[in-house]
Design an enzyme around this catalytic site. Structure first.
Site, mmCIF file in Angstrom:
data_model
loop_
_atom_site.group_PDB
_atom_site.id
_atom_site.type_symbol
_atom_site.label_atom_id
_atom_site.label_comp_id
_atom_site.label_asym_id
_atom_site.label_seq_id
_atom_site.Cartn_x
_atom_site.Cartn_y
_atom_site.Cartn_z
ATOM 1 N N HIS A 203 0.800 -1.238 0.000
ATOM 2 C CA HIS A 203 0.000 0.000 0.000
ATOM 3 C C HIS A 203 0.828 1.281 0.000
ATOM 4 C CE1 HIS A 203 0.700 -0.318 4.373
ATOM 5 N NE2 HIS A 203 0.546 0.997 4.401
HETATM 6 C C1 UD1 Z 1 -2.453 5.421 5.585
HETATM 7 C C2 UD1 Z 1 -1.225 6.018 6.256
HETATM 8 C C3 UD1 Z 1 -0.095 5.007 6.236
HETATM 9 C C4 UD1 Z 1 -0.531 3.669 6.827
HETATM 10 C C5 UD1 Z 1 -1.800 3.185 6.140
HETATM 11 C C6 UD1 Z 1 -2.304 1.958 6.843
HETATM 12 C C7 UD1 Z 1 -0.941 8.450 6.009
HETATM 13 C C8 UD1 Z 1 -0.251 9.519 5.268
HETATM 14 N N1 UD1 Z 1 -0.771 7.201 5.538
HETATM 15 O O1 UD1 Z 1 -2.150 5.192 4.238
HETATM 16 O O2 UD1 Z 1 0.991 5.511 7.021
HETATM 17 O O3 UD1 Z 1 0.504 2.741 6.619
HETATM 18 O O4 UD1 Z 1 -2.811 4.209 6.229
HETATM 19 O O5 UD1 Z 1 -3.190 1.239 6.074
HETATM 20 O O6 UD1 Z 1 -1.611 8.707 6.984
HETATM 21 N N2 UD1 Z 1 -9.334 4.295 0.959
HETATM 22 C C9 UD1 Z 1 -10.555 3.699 0.818
HETATM 23 N N3 UD1 Z 1 -11.209 3.305 1.949
HETATM 24 C C10 UD1 Z 1 -10.738 3.502 3.203
HETATM 25 C C11 UD1 Z 1 -9.488 4.127 3.335
HETATM 26 C C12 UD1 Z 1 -8.803 4.520 2.201
HETATM 27 O O7 UD1 Z 1 -11.033 3.496 -0.297
HETATM 28 O O8 UD1 Z 1 -11.389 3.098 4.178
HETATM 29 C C13 UD1 Z 1 -8.581 4.676 -0.272
HETATM 30 C C14 UD1 Z 1 -8.916 6.072 -0.778
HETATM 31 O O9 UD1 Z 1 -8.865 6.025 -2.172
HETATM 32 C C15 UD1 Z 1 -7.739 6.893 -0.260
HETATM 33 C C16 UD1 Z 1 -6.597 5.899 -0.301
HETATM 34 O O10 UD1 Z 1 -7.184 4.648 0.027
HETATM 35 O O11 UD1 Z 1 -7.493 8.014 -1.050
HETATM 36 C C17 UD1 Z 1 -5.474 6.223 0.661
HETATM 37 O O12 UD1 Z 1 -5.970 6.370 1.997
HETATM 38 P P1 UD1 Z 1 -5.162 7.269 3.054
HETATM 39 O O13 UD1 Z 1 -5.795 7.129 4.387
HETATM 40 O O14 UD1 Z 1 -4.953 8.646 2.532
HETATM 41 O O15 UD1 Z 1 -3.727 6.633 3.071
HETATM 42 P P2 UD1 Z 1 -3.278 5.096 3.151
HETATM 43 O O16 UD1 Z 1 -2.612 4.750 1.869
HETATM 44 O O17 UD1 Z 1 -4.416 4.275 3.614
HETATM 45 N N1 UDP Z 2 -3.972 -6.186 8.479
HETATM 46 C C1 UDP Z 2 -5.224 -6.775 8.560
HETATM 47 N N2 UDP Z 2 -5.853 -7.144 7.397
HETATM 48 C C2 UDP Z 2 -5.301 -6.953 6.175
HETATM 49 C C3 UDP Z 2 -4.013 -6.366 6.108
HETATM 50 C C4 UDP Z 2 -3.381 -5.980 7.270
HETATM 51 O O1 UDP Z 2 -5.750 -6.973 9.665
HETATM 52 O O2 UDP Z 2 -5.942 -7.294 5.166
HETATM 53 C C5 UDP Z 2 -3.300 -5.774 9.715
HETATM 54 C C6 UDP Z 2 -1.958 -6.418 9.921
HETATM 55 O O3 UDP Z 2 -2.119 -7.689 10.537
HETATM 56 C C7 UDP Z 2 -1.270 -5.404 10.812
HETATM 57 C C8 UDP Z 2 -1.838 -4.080 10.360
HETATM 58 O O4 UDP Z 2 -3.028 -4.378 9.640
HETATM 59 O O5 UDP Z 2 -1.613 -5.605 12.170
HETATM 60 C C9 UDP Z 2 -0.870 -3.367 9.464
HETATM 61 O O6 UDP Z 2 -1.505 -2.248 8.923
HETATM 62 P P1 UDP Z 2 -1.132 -1.630 7.507
HETATM 63 O O7 UDP Z 2 -0.343 -2.594 6.727
HETATM 64 O O8 UDP Z 2 -2.397 -1.118 6.927
HETATM 65 O O9 UDP Z 2 -0.270 -0.336 7.907
HETATM 66 P P2 UDP Z 2 1.239 -0.121 8.394
HETATM 67 O O10 UDP Z 2 1.550 -1.077 9.471
HETATM 68 O O11 UDP Z 2 2.124 -0.266 7.193
HETATM 69 O O12 UDP Z 2 1.249 1.294 8.854
#
Ligand code: UD1
Ligand code: UDP
Length: 357
Positions: A203
């Site tokens: 991601h």
């Molecule tokens: C965010 C965090 C990242 C973390 C990740 C965990 C920031 C800058 N980034 O990244 O550090 O590792 O969460 O998963 O805070 N979207 C959906 N549904 C949702 C959420 C997101 O469709 O419920 C899609 C949207 O298109 C959105 C994109 O995902 O624009 C990115 O979501 P965003 O929360 O901005 O950043 P993440 O990539 O999720």
């Molecule tokens: N995770 C989950 N379901 C998924 C993918 C990840 O429950 O389909 C959990 C994973 O076990 C871990 C956490 O989400 O505990 C990690 O979050 P993510 O990878 O979104 O963000 P990051 O740790 O990189 O910030």
């Protein structure tokens, strides 16, 4: 009663706050604020139900947007809530935009901040998380640090006061849930049976935002000709659609994001884990699975130093050889992330600081 306002917003923060919330509610009143950064059922609500996290007292419904828009909206809405509840302490987790927004609002209101998972650095300022970490650490009064490396990094930046080495709350969460996770029927639902499989999650913007890189990653995974389970983050799913990237090899199984217990089960039984997630890298180690990190650097350097993870950046061609090399790897067991009682330690430290000022 002393009130702690906990601010969360993204998937990994729900998992991190679960064990801490459970502990701090024994000693404090907690007000839980969800910014709404993540909002799909399987990115948010599912974790509250599954991990027994109390319903948020406030859900700000911020949603997605560019960094300025998303963070700006959070600042506006968080300020309103904090002015209303006037907490004695604001607690933030990790390194997302929700973390930094919470810290900025609290700092401007003069409310002390506790940062859980403080002191991590990738030394890559292209990562939004790196900015969020630096800002949050510099504003925090209490820094709860998962590793000795992080203590040393903070010291290098001149931050020594208020730093507490507690271990990693994600290890607490893992230990608390590992046994129940074994009961998950995800392997049956995916009809994996006893077939060996790889597990992957992707991601990070550096892997998803450039269509050439994302295409290269997907086609490398397809060419591995192994069964690969890929719970796909909505960011990645949306960008694959936008760039018209489709999967032709049925062995690469894209599935919706799974719940935490299903994820732990998938990690436990995976032959290899390929990920750019911070949390999944650590869970690979907890679960005893070798991990290829789809990033050029990691904040969790201990994993690489002890042979559990290997950094490959976006040099995806290396994946097959690196997987073969794992067989010859010496992996050292060590207590890299504490003893599984980080949440209790954090609560005890806060009790001694806030009740005996
Ligand atoms: C965010 C965090 C990242 C973390 C990740 C965990 C920031 C800058 N980034 O990244 O550090 O590792 O969460 O998963 O805070 N979207 C959906 N549904 C949702 C959420 C997101 O469709 O419920 C899609 C949207 O298109 C959105 C994109 O995902 O624009 C990115 O979501 P965003 O929360 O901005 O950043 P993440 O990539 O999720
Ligand atoms: N995770 C989950 N379901 C998924 C993918 C990840 O429950 O389909 C959990 C994973 O076990 C871990 C956490 O989400 O505990 C990690 O979050 P993510 O990878 O979104 O963000 P990051 O740790 O990189 O910030």
């Amino acid at each position: 009663m002393t009130t702690i306002a906990t601010i969360v917003g993204a998937r990994p923060q729900f998992i991190k706050c679960a064990p801490v919330s459970r502990e701090i509610r024994k000693d404090f009143e907690e007000v839980l604020i969800h910014t709404g950064q993540h909002y799909d059922y399987n990115m948010s609500q599912a974790f509250f139900a599954e991990l027994g996290i109390p319903e948020p007292d406030y859900n700000l419904g911020i949603g997605s947007g560019n960094h300025g828009v998303q963070t700006g909206r959070m600042l506006i809405e968080l300020e309103k809530v904090l002015l209303k509840i006037k907490p004695d302490l604001v607690m933030v987790y990790g390194d997302t935009n929700s973390t930094m927004a919470g810290a900025i609002v609290a700092a401007k209101l003069g409310t002390p901040i506790a940062h859980v998972e403080a002191g991590l650095r990738s030394f890559n300022r292209q990562m939004p998380e790196e900015i969020n970490r630096i800002v949050t650490d510099s504003l925090s009064k209490y820094l709860f640090v998962p590793t000795q490396t992080a203590v040393a990094l903070l010291a290098k930046e001149g931050i020594q006061k208020g730093v507490y080495l507690t271990g990693d709350v994600m290890y607490d969460a893992f230990l608390y849930n590992a046994q129940v996770a074994e009961k998950s029927d995800i392997l049956e639902r995916l009809e994996i049976n006893s077939q060996p499989y790889y597990l992957t999650t992707v991601h990070r913007p550096q892997n998803t935002d450039d269509p050439t890189i994302l295409k290269a990653l997907i086609s490398t995974l397809e060419r591995l000709n192994e069964l690969i389970i890929f719970p796909i983050h909505p960011r990645t799913r949306n960008l694959m659609k936008k760039y018209n990237i489709t999967v032709k090899n049925p062995d690469l199984q894209l599935i919706e994001p799974v719940g935490y217990l299903d994820m732990l089960k998938l990690e436990k039984h995976a032959k290899v884990i390929l990920t750019d997630s911070g949390g999944v890298q650590k869970e690979a180690y907890f679960a005893g699975a070798p991990c290829l990190v789809l990033r050029p650097e990691t904040e969790w350097v201990e994993l690489v130093e002890h042979g559990w993870a290997k950094l490959i950046g976006n040099d995806f061609q290396r994946i097959p050889t690196e997987i073969e090399n794992f067989a010859d790897f010496h992996r050292e067991n060590a207590m890299l992330f504490g003893d599984g009682h980080a949440s209790r330690k954090i609560t005890e430290i806060l009790s001694s600081l806030l009740y005996h000022k």
